[in-house]
Enzyme design. Structure first.
Site, short mmCIF file in Angstrom:
data_model
loop_
_atom_site.label_atom_id
_atom_site.label_comp_id
_atom_site.label_asym_id
_atom_site.label_seq_id
_atom_site.Cartn_x
_atom_site.Cartn_y
_atom_site.Cartn_z
N GLY A 15 0.75 -1.07 0.06
CA GLY A 15 0.04 -0.10 0.11
C GLY A 15 0.91 1.15 0.01
O GLY A 15 2.26 1.07 0.23
N HIS A 258 -2.93 15.56 14.63
CA HIS A 258 -1.67 16.04 14.54
C HIS A 258 -1.74 17.35 15.49
O HIS A 258 -0.84 17.59 16.21
CB HIS A 258 -1.18 16.51 13.24
CG HIS A 258 -1.18 15.24 12.14
ND1 HIS A 258 -0.80 14.07 12.79
CD2 HIS A 258 -1.16 15.13 10.85
CE1 HIS A 258 -0.81 13.07 11.72
NE2 HIS A 258 -1.13 13.67 10.48
N ARG A 355 2.88 29.23 16.53
CA ARG A 355 3.25 30.62 16.70
C ARG A 355 2.57 31.05 17.90
O ARG A 355 1.24 31.22 18.13
CB ARG A 355 2.64 31.52 15.58
CG ARG A 355 3.15 31.28 14.22
CD ARG A 355 2.51 32.08 13.02
NE ARG A 355 3.10 33.35 13.04
CZ ARG A 355 4.15 33.57 12.10
NH1 ARG A 355 4.66 32.57 11.49
NH2 ARG A 355 4.73 34.85 12.13
N ARG A 474 -4.59 31.79 0.57
CA ARG A 474 -4.36 31.44 1.94
C ARG A 474 -5.72 30.86 2.60
O ARG A 474 -5.72 30.61 3.89
CB ARG A 474 -4.17 32.88 2.82
CG ARG A 474 -2.81 33.64 2.44
CD ARG A 474 -2.81 34.87 3.08
NE ARG A 474 -2.99 34.77 4.53
CZ ARG A 474 -3.94 35.07 5.26
NH1 ARG A 474 -4.93 35.83 4.66
NH2 ARG A 474 -3.94 35.07 6.53
C1 BG6 Z 1 -1.29 12.87 7.00
C2 BG6 Z 1 -2.58 13.21 6.63
O1 BG6 Z 1 -1.38 12.33 8.32
O2 BG6 Z 1 -0.27 13.84 7.15
C3 BG6 Z 1 -2.08 14.07 5.16
O3 BG6 Z 1 -3.27 12.28 6.38
C4 BG6 Z 1 -1.12 15.00 5.30
O4 BG6 Z 1 -3.43 14.35 4.61
C5 BG6 Z 1 0.12 14.66 6.03
O5 BG6 Z 1 -0.90 15.26 3.76
C6 BG6 Z 1 1.07 15.54 6.23
O6 BG6 Z 1 2.27 15.00 6.86
P1 BG6 Z 1 3.61 15.81 6.49
O7 BG6 Z 1 4.44 14.98 7.29
O8 BG6 Z 1 3.87 15.60 5.05
O9 BG6 Z 1 3.46 17.17 6.87
#
Ligand code: BG6
Length: 494
Positions: A15, A258, A355, A474
């Protein structure tokens, strides 16, 4: 001779994730001597490929012109491929056979290297680690783990470690269901839930920055901080992942995981130590204090052209590709501070950063009262670094004050070349059984709690459509209006 034998089984080995992240990370770890040269690496997926064909695929995914062929060849020789179903006991019986044959050979080779006679009794045994990497959608986890257990492959003792990838559900309910189901076959102490942002250099630095430096820690509160922004901007749109993305949207894809993890690290109290358990305690506390997101504090957008993308089948889709959310933390340190999470695809730049905008000096002397506020920027990517925006007298005979940067750009201050990839660090942490940079089930529940209600509200209100924005911009201007409501200038301005 090392005294631990390692096996890595990658499920979903053909994958996108395995090819883009897992195999390159495993290769780099072996190349840098963090993964033993004799590690058994098995790719497992449904496609009936030969090991040779699979190695060719892995070769393409680990190829880099700067690396010589020899280490690559060695790595590839450690990789074999097994195909089978994810839900079928018979497939796992076959996997067990292949796995045991390879591990027996690995052990025999180890004994030779350790100078132990082939027919000597097995008194001196190395320990063993097995890493099961789930590069598959989460609905397959349960079946795989159940079969690993039933087939006798996984004993769930100290040997086994399971690496799990998001998405962990779509909301609180589905996340809880997934967790409850998995708990039947997998205990928390062997589960390593990846949030790859936790493996990024600047994110791993957050607690050091905060708690090893009095100059930060002393002013890290609502008395001195006016606002905090956690920003994730990407130029790329769907990148062929429309099938997945349209089901989730950017709040679930990036913000709930994240950005919320970053928020927790920026706002938690000092942990008793840097151990996984102590960090977790404080993350849990602060995440429990985040008020669930209100619709009025959220702006969502969708880039123009999204519905025309080939991989989007629902041409009426209301999935958001951009979101700005203002969160509030109900505790004495953070009362009144707006926390702005911003995430967007198909924007004008690639940038992830935190920031921190400080308040003006109270009672500033008249000549300095117009100086802009200080700002601390933690640049996660690209061009990793930390910098302060301060006011400084322009050198010379005249009196002029202007904003300046105090700069800790990694490229110029650390002579290290490329920083390791997040996946590389995280897999290394799994090999070391260090859970300090993984996501515990309790954190997951809390972070879903922040977003679940508003996600349901959006889904239920059919006329609540994301604001359109042009690619390469933006994002919607409405986001700036939200910023202004909280007394801020534009979000994410440089
Ligand atoms: C992933 C998301 O977890 O993180 C993606 O599913 C995103 O959509 C990616 O593009 C971004 O990760 P990085 O490490 O490229 O900033």
């Amino acid at each position: 001779v090392h005294d631990e034998l390692t096996t890595v089984i990658v499920f979903g080995a053909d994958g996108n994730l395995a090819r883009r992240k897992t195999f390159p990370a495993l290769f780099n770890l072996m190349y840098k001597d963090h993964l033993a040269d004799d590690a058994v690496i098995i790719g497992y997926a449904r496609a009936p490929l030969s090991t040779t064909a699979f190695r060719e695929m892995v070769y393409r995914s680990i190829y880099a012109p700067t690396v010589a062929n020899q280490p690559r060849t060695h790595f590839l020789n450690q990789v074999t491929y097994e195909h089978g179903e994810f839900n079928e006991p018979a497939s796992f019986a076959a996997l067990r056979e292949a796995l045991e044959a390879r591990e027996a050979q690995q052990l025999a080779d180890w004994r030779v290297r350790a100078g132990i006679d082939a027919d000597a009794p097995a008194v001196q045994q190395p320990s063993r680690v097995r890493l099961y990497y789930m590069a598959v959608p989460s609905f397959l986890y349960y079946g795989i783990c159940l079969n690993l257990k039933d087939s006798g492959i996984a004993t769930h003792k100290k040997v086994d470690r399971f690496v799990l990838e998001k998405p962990f559900g779509r909301d609180s309910t589905t996340c809880n269901e997934l967790l409850a189901q998995l708990a039947l076959v997998l205990s928390e102490d062997v589960s390593y839930r990846i949030d790859h942002y936790l493996g990024k250099e600047l994110i791993m630095n957050l607690l050091v920055l905060r708690f090893a430096n009095i100059c930060f820690e002393a002013i890290w509160n609502h008395h001195h901080i006016a606002s905090v922004q956690v920003i994730f901007k990407e130029k790329v749109g769907l990148d062929g992942r429309g099938g997945y993305f349209d089901q989730y949207g950017v709040i679930r894809d990036v913000m709930q995981n994240h950005l919320t993890q970053i928020l927790a690290l920026v706002t938690m109290e000092q942990p008793l130590s840097l151990s996984a358990g102590h960090i977790l305690q404080e993350k849990i506390k602060v995440l429990s204090s985040v008020r669930p997101l209100a619709r009025k504090d959220l702006v969502i957008g969708q880039y123009a052209g999204y519905l025309d993308e080939e991989s989007i089948s629902n041409k009426q889709s209301r999935t958001e590709t951009f979101a700005v959310a203002v969160l509030h933390i109900n505790n004495p340190r953070w009362a009144g501070v707006p926390f702005v999470l911003k995430a967007g695809k198909a924007l004008n730049e690639n940038r992830a950063e935190v920031r921190i905008r400080f308040k003006n000096v109270p009672g500033a002397i008249p000549e300095l009262s117009a100086c802009p506020e200080n700002e601390l920027i933690i640049r996660v990517q690209p061009n990793e670094g930390i910098y302060w925006k301060i006011s400084n007298k322009v050198p010379g005979l005249h009196f002029e004050v202007a904003p300046m940067r105090m700069d800790l750009t990694y490229q110029s201050k650390y002579d290290q070349g490329e920083l390791p990839e997040a996946y590389e660090r995280l897999i290394l942490h799994v090999l070391n059984a260090d859970k300090s940079h993984f996501v515990h089930a309790d954190e997951l529940k809390l972070s879903w709690h922040i977003f679940s209600a508003v996600l349901h509200e959006l889904e239920a209100a059919e006329d609540d459509r994301p604001v359109p924005y042009m690619r390469g911009t933006r994002g919607p201007a409405l986001a700036d209006e939200l910023a202004q409501r909280y007394g801020m200038r534009k979000f994410g301005s440089q």
